[in-house]
Structure formats: structure tokens, C-alpha cells
Design an enzyme around this catalytic site. Structure first.
Site, mmCIF file in Angstrom:
data_model
loop_
_atom_site.group_PDB
_atom_site.id
_atom_site.type_symbol
_atom_site.label_atom_id
_atom_site.label_comp_id
_atom_site.label_asym_id
_atom_site.label_seq_id
_atom_site.Cartn_x
_atom_site.Cartn_y
_atom_site.Cartn_z
ATOM 1 N N ARG A 92 0.851 -1.192 0.000
ATOM 2 C CA ARG A 92 0.000 0.000 0.000
ATOM 3 C C ARG A 92 0.884 1.239 0.000
ATOM 4 O O ARG A 92 1.707 1.414 0.894
ATOM 5 C CB ARG A 92 -0.919 0.012 1.226
ATOM 6 C CG ARG A 92 -1.735 1.283 1.340
ATOM 7 C CD ARG A 92 -2.562 1.358 2.597
ATOM 8 N NE ARG A 92 -3.210 2.670 2.686
ATOM 9 C CZ ARG A 92 -3.180 3.454 3.764
ATOM 10 N NH1 ARG A 92 -2.557 3.046 4.859
ATOM 11 N NH2 ARG A 92 -3.769 4.634 3.746
ATOM 12 N N HIS A 136 -2.791 10.949 0.671
ATOM 13 C CA HIS A 136 -2.238 10.725 2.020
ATOM 14 C C HIS A 136 -1.577 12.023 2.469
ATOM 15 O O HIS A 136 -0.392 12.075 2.781
ATOM 16 C CB HIS A 136 -1.241 9.571 1.999
ATOM 17 C CG HIS A 136 -1.000 8.951 3.358
ATOM 18 N ND1 HIS A 136 -1.166 7.599 3.624
ATOM 19 C CD2 HIS A 136 -0.604 9.506 4.523
ATOM 20 C CE1 HIS A 136 -0.861 7.359 4.897
ATOM 21 N NE2 HIS A 136 -0.523 8.494 5.468
ATOM 22 N N GLU A 181 -7.390 8.627 6.095
ATOM 23 C CA GLU A 181 -7.685 9.307 7.361
ATOM 24 C C GLU A 181 -8.128 10.764 7.219
ATOM 25 O O GLU A 181 -7.462 11.697 7.687
ATOM 26 C CB GLU A 181 -6.467 9.223 8.285
ATOM 27 C CG GLU A 181 -6.049 7.817 8.583
ATOM 28 C CD GLU A 181 -4.981 7.731 9.645
ATOM 29 O OE1 GLU A 181 -4.360 8.746 9.996
ATOM 30 O OE2 GLU A 181 -4.760 6.612 10.147
ATOM 31 N N ASN A 308 -7.366 1.969 9.922
ATOM 32 C CA ASN A 308 -6.054 2.215 10.551
ATOM 33 C C ASN A 308 -6.265 2.225 12.053
ATOM 34 O O ASN A 308 -7.090 3.015 12.548
ATOM 35 C CB ASN A 308 -5.475 3.555 10.095
ATOM 36 C CG ASN A 308 -5.001 3.534 8.665
ATOM 37 O OD1 ASN A 308 -5.077 2.499 7.996
ATOM 38 N ND2 ASN A 308 -4.494 4.661 8.190
ATOM 39 N N TYR A 310 -4.114 1.680 15.955
ATOM 40 C CA TYR A 310 -2.853 1.493 16.681
ATOM 41 C C TYR A 310 -3.046 1.248 18.162
ATOM 42 O O TYR A 310 -2.171 0.696 18.822
ATOM 43 C CB TYR A 310 -1.971 2.731 16.499
ATOM 44 C CG TYR A 310 -1.450 2.891 15.097
ATOM 45 C CD1 TYR A 310 -2.242 3.423 14.078
ATOM 46 C CD2 TYR A 310 -0.149 2.491 14.782
ATOM 47 C CE1 TYR A 310 -1.758 3.561 12.783
ATOM 48 C CE2 TYR A 310 0.346 2.640 13.494
ATOM 49 C CZ TYR A 310 -0.471 3.163 12.505
ATOM 50 O OH TYR A 310 0.017 3.310 11.220
ATOM 51 N N GLU A 371 -3.466 -0.064 8.189
ATOM 52 C CA GLU A 371 -2.300 0.325 8.988
ATOM 53 C C GLU A 371 -2.435 -0.216 10.414
ATOM 54 O O GLU A 371 -3.499 -0.096 11.025
ATOM 55 C CB GLU A 371 -2.144 1.845 9.118
ATOM 56 C CG GLU A 371 -1.605 2.548 7.927
ATOM 57 C CD GLU A 371 -1.474 4.049 8.151
ATOM 58 O OE1 GLU A 371 -1.250 4.482 9.297
ATOM 59 O OE2 GLU A 371 -1.661 4.794 7.171
HETATM 60 C C1 GI1 Z 1 -3.797 7.438 15.701
HETATM 61 O O1 GI1 Z 1 -2.987 6.879 14.696
HETATM 62 C C2 GI1 Z 1 -3.435 7.106 13.377
HETATM 63 O O2 GI1 Z 1 -4.379 6.140 13.032
HETATM 64 C C3 GI1 Z 1 -2.290 7.050 12.441
HETATM 65 C C4 GI1 Z 1 -1.013 6.593 12.670
HETATM 66 N N1 GI1 Z 1 -0.338 6.788 11.502
HETATM 67 C C5 GI1 Z 1 -1.185 7.356 10.599
HETATM 68 N N2 GI1 Z 1 -2.373 7.488 11.180
HETATM 69 C C6 GI1 Z 1 -0.817 7.814 9.221
HETATM 70 O O3 GI1 Z 1 -1.694 7.247 8.263
HETATM 71 C C7 GI1 Z 1 0.631 7.488 8.902
HETATM 72 O O4 GI1 Z 1 1.038 8.352 7.858
HETATM 73 C C8 GI1 Z 1 1.491 7.615 10.166
HETATM 74 O O5 GI1 Z 1 2.865 7.500 9.868
HETATM 75 C C9 GI1 Z 1 1.061 6.511 11.147
HETATM 76 C C10 GI1 Z 1 1.926 6.419 12.399
HETATM 77 O O6 GI1 Z 1 1.725 7.535 13.196
#
Ligand code: GI1
Length: 466
Positions: A92, A136, A181, A308, A310, A371
Site C-alpha cells: 500500500r 495521504h 484518514e 487504521n 494502533y 495500517e
Molecule cells: C492514531 O494513529 C493514526 O491512526 C495514524 C497513525 N499513523 C497514521 N495514522 C498515518 O496514516 C501514517 O502516515 C502515520 O505515519 C502513522 C503512524 O503515526
């Protein structure tokens, strides 16, 4: 590249985990243009809001920028070989709008399209499926000079850009993600200004969010019109499952507010065709400039939802007053919990529970985790490999949650680890490393981390099981 499918990195439980996934499950890795490409002034690329933001003193850690990044622009062959050696089924990546339309609209820079032609052809030659994110975050600067995403016209400029790319790549790219996002673009970029373009205006964030979604809806049919019949088009949203810290009514109330702000702001218009009832009042803001037909456009049917994720959100209700939806109190760090370098709690069940919630509450036909990953303090001593056991454990536990989600009915079709390689982490610059491959920036040497070996081993075990 020596065989790096070193399955000795895997435990017997890992091998079992690999076998738990259904045939056809897609394993990939993700990046984004401004974060890895570099070549910022080459071959006709125009400026983006992230070039401008990075050049603004105080906005990015140590004044770092994406001028060189991981120099991917000059390392296509090396990096596609690296992906192949890891055994990736998919990759991706995002298209830099300023490479294609330096002014944001109008004149096409064919050298920019040629770069992505080479990337797509290189991936296909190695049997790696391209998943293309059309936006992005690197909005061309001229469009921001006209107001950027707070202006309705930008949505139409975006749809025109999407069509230009689909016309060039649509004969070979069959997996399209319109936006990455929009929540981050809108709230971090226009609401609190910690991301480009650095606007601090919460009403502007709502207006920008609406136009981002409008651009998404306008682009979907134009992408489909220039892609093969078996193509699929979706959108990627950053989402997090919201948990209550206690049973108090004010906590339950604030969980709903946090969910509205973090998740339903974009889920409801895109998947249900309406904004969440009372949402604008919960923010203390006016409705964005919705025009007749907008919500029908925004909720145009899509083939998948990219997720996405985390970490989780853990809410403790405010007893004194009803907070604004974007000001709900989150529980402070828990001594017994683990946190990444971003300060995000490591909570693997959060991804599983999020996928199950989406399955239960939204009629999504397909889900991809587009992600998931973690930043930890990675170090390289100039030879040997990079030890990152915490990232191995992060991936292992979150991927185990995916298997549970699938077993409980989530229509999950694939997983993209964030990220293929260390890269420019926005306002954090290069201080945060998310890659399964270490980048030694002074030399641009790529060094597969322990997590890269582990992931490659998991993918090999999966392939052997099917
Ligand atoms: C709260 O985290 C978000 O979902 C998020 C985390 N991240 C992202 N979005 C972005 O899509 C990426 O470009 C970042 O590098 C990556 C890591 O920070």
C-alpha cells in the site's frame, strides 16, 4: 537479497497463528508518498502543504522535512526487491498529488505519472499487488492558497486528480483507497493545527471534513470508470474502539461523545448517508456547508473499508460538566500498561474489538487493516541486525486479535503493517521509527529488523499452509 524468511524467528504458536488465517488472506505493508519518497524538487514535482509546514519553524521536530526522506524516489528497484524478499502479497502506497498536478489542477506532469508507472510495473513483475492511496495528506500548495479543504472547490479538484491517476494506472491497479484518514487531515490539519496546513479553527475542521468526504464520493465513480471491472474502491479511516473506565453514567455519556468524535464523524456519513444526530451541537459548532445531494454523494457504495488502528481509547466520565465531543477526558497512562514511543497504549484487543464493532454496527462487506504498527526505540550498531522484540510482540498480539475477529465473523480480507520502512513521521520528523525495516538515513541503507524477519516468516508459514 539472502533468503530472509527466517522462520526460526517464529514460535510454534506463531506457526499455528499463520495457519489460522483463511486462504486468500492478504498480507502487506504500507507507506505514504511524502513520508518515504524524497525527490521533493525533482522531475516537476510541485510543493505540498507538508513542504510548506515542514519549512515553517517550530512545526516539525528539529525542523526536519521530506526533501530526502528514505530516498524511495531513487530506489524503486531496491525497495521492490526488498518487498519481494519479505514475501509481501501486497504493498500500500500513496500517490503524491503535487507530482501529478503541480498546481493542484490543470497541467499534468507526466514525469510524475511515469514514476508511479514504474513502481506499479515493478510490483506486478514481482507478484505484489498494488493498493493505491490517492491522497495521504500532501495537498498541492496552490490549492491551500485558495483555502484548501475548507473550500468546496478542492473536493472537485481532488476528483479530477483521482481520474487523471486512474486513467494512467487503472489498467493495472485494481485496488484503490480514495483518502487516508480524513479525520487527521481535517482535525489535526485544520482544527488544532499540529499537522499541515496548521490551521487552528474547529469549525474549519468540520467544513474540511465535509469537503474531504465529498471529494471521496465524487472520486469513486470516476475511479471505477477507468479501472478494470474487477476493481475495488474504498476509503481508509483512523478508528479506535472506545472503552469505559467505569460504570458511572457520566462515563457512559462521554464514551458516546468520544465515539461520535473519533469514529462516527466519518463512519456515519460514508456508510449510513447522514451525520450522527446531535454531533455538531456536541462539538458546539455549526453544521458544515452541506448542499443538497452531498450526503448521497458521500455515501456512494464502496467495496471495502480500510481501518487504521494502533491503540484504544479509555474514557473516564467528567462529573462537573458535559464536555465537548473533542474534549472528553481520557484515562491517564496506566502503570501496568505498555506504551509505544508515540505514547499510545499497547492494547491488542482494541483492534479485534474495533473490527467486531464495525461488523456489528455497519454493513461493511469487506474490511482491511490498512495500517497497524508501533514506534519503539530502534538502534543499529552499523552491522548485524536491528533487535526490536517489542515490535515483534506488538505484531504477534495484534495479528492474533485479527484471527479472533475473523473467527467471530469480521469480513477481514487483509492486513498491512505500518510501516514497510522507517520514514518521516509528520510533526515528529525522523524521531519515531515504525518500520519493519530500519533506515540508516545518513547512508540510506535498508536493514531488515527482527520484526521484518518475523513478519516474513509468518507470511512464509501462511503460504505453506495454503
Ligand atoms: C492514531 O494513529 C493514526 O491512526 C495514524 C497513525 N499513523 C497514521 N495514522 C498515518 O496514516 C501514517 O502516515 C502515520 O505515519 C502513522 C503512524 O503515526
Amino acid at each position: 537479497m539472502q533468503d530472509i524468511h527466517n522462520m526460526s524467528q517464529l514460535t510454534s504458536a506463531d506457526l499455528e497463528l499463520a495457519r489460522a488465517f483463511p486462504e486468500g488472506f492478504l498480507w502487506g505493508a504500507a507507506t505514504a508518498s511524502y513520508q518515504i519518497e524524497g525527490g521533493a524538487f525533482e522531475d516537476g514535482r510541485g510543493s505540498s502543504i507538508w513542504d510548506d509546514f515542514s519549512a515553517t519553524p517550530g512545526k516539525v521536530f528539529q525542523g526536519e522535512n521530506g526533501n530526502v526522506a528514505a530516498d524511495h524516489y531513487h530506489r524503486l528497484a531496491e525497495d521492490t526487491e526488498l518487498m519481494s524478499s519479505l514475501g509481501l502479497g501486497a504493498y500500500r502506497f500513496s500517490i503524491a498529488w503535487p507530482r501529478i498536478l503541480p498546481e493542484g489542477r490543470g497541467a499534468i506532469n507526466n514525469a510524475g505519472l511515469d514514476f508511479y508507472d514504474r513502481l506499479v510495473d515493478g510490483l506486478l513483475a514481482k507478484g505484489i499487488t498494488p493498493y493505491v492511496t490517492l491522497y495521504h495528506w500532501d495537498l498541492p500548495s496552490p490549492l491551500q492558497q485558495e483555502g484548501g479543504w475548507v473550500k468546496r472547490e478542492t473536493a472537485f479538484a481532488y476528483a479530477d486528480f483521482a481520474e487523471v491517476v486512474a486513467k494512467r494506472l487503472g489498467d493495472r491497479v485494481t485496488n484503490w483507497i480514495t483518502l487516508n484518514e480524513p479525520w487527521c487531515s481535517a482535525y489535526l490539519g485544520y482544527g488544532i493545527g499540529i499537522h499541515a496546513p496548521g490551521v487552528q479553527d474547529r469549525q474549519a475542521a468540520l467544513d474540511a471534513g465535509h469537503h474531504l468526504m465529498l471529494g471521496h464520493g465524487l472520486a469513486v465513480p470516476r475511479i471505477r470508470a477507468h479501472s478494470a471491472p474487477n476493481s475495488q474502491v474504498g476509503i481508509t479511516l483512523n478508528l479506535a474502539h472506545v472503552y469505559a473506565n467505569d460504570e458511572r453514567p457520566e462515563t457512559q455519556r462521554d464514551v458516546a461523545l468520544a465515539d461520535a468524535f473519533s469514529n462516527r464523524w466519518f463512519l456515519d456519513p460514508i456508510l449510513r448517508g447522514h451525520y450522527t444526530e446531535g454531533f455538531f451541537e456536541q462539538l458546539g459548532l455549526n453544521a458544515p456547508p452541506v448542499q443538497d445531494g452531498d450526503l448521497a454523494t458521500i455515501s456512494t457504495p464502496i467495496d471495502f473499508l480500510g481501518v487504521n488502528n494502533y491503540t484504544r481509547l479509555l474514557v473516564k466520565g467528567n462529573t462537573e460538566r458535559i464536555p465537548l465531543a473533542d474534549q472528553v477526558s481520557l484515562v491517564a497512562p496506566i502503570p501496568s500498561a505498555c506504551y509505544t514511543e508515540m505514547g499510545w497504549e499497547v492494547y491488542p484487543n482494541g483492534l479485534r474489538d474495533l473490527l467486531l464493532r464495525l461488523t456489528k454496527d455497519y454493513a461493511v462487506s469487506k474490511l482491511y487493516v490498512t495500517e497497524n504498527g508501533a514506534a519503539f526505540k530502534d538502534a543499529w550498531n552499523g552491522n548485524g541486525h536491528v533487535s526490536d522484540p517489542r515490535r515483534v510482540d506488538y505484531l504477534r498480539t495484534h495479528i492474533a486479535g485479527l484471527a479472533e475477529a475473523i473467527q467471530q465473523g469480521a469480513p477481514l480480507r487483509g492486513y498491512f503493517v505500518w510501516s514497510l520502512m522507517d520514514n518521516f513521521e509528520w510533526a515528529e520528523g525522523y524521531s519515531k521509527r515504525f518500520g519493519i525495516v530500519y533506515i540508516d538515513y545518513p547512508t540510506q541503507k535498508r536493514v531488515v529488523k527482527e520484526s521484518g524477519y518475523w513478519y516474513a516468516g509468518l507470511l512464509k508459514a501462511f503460504n505453506q499452509a495454503h
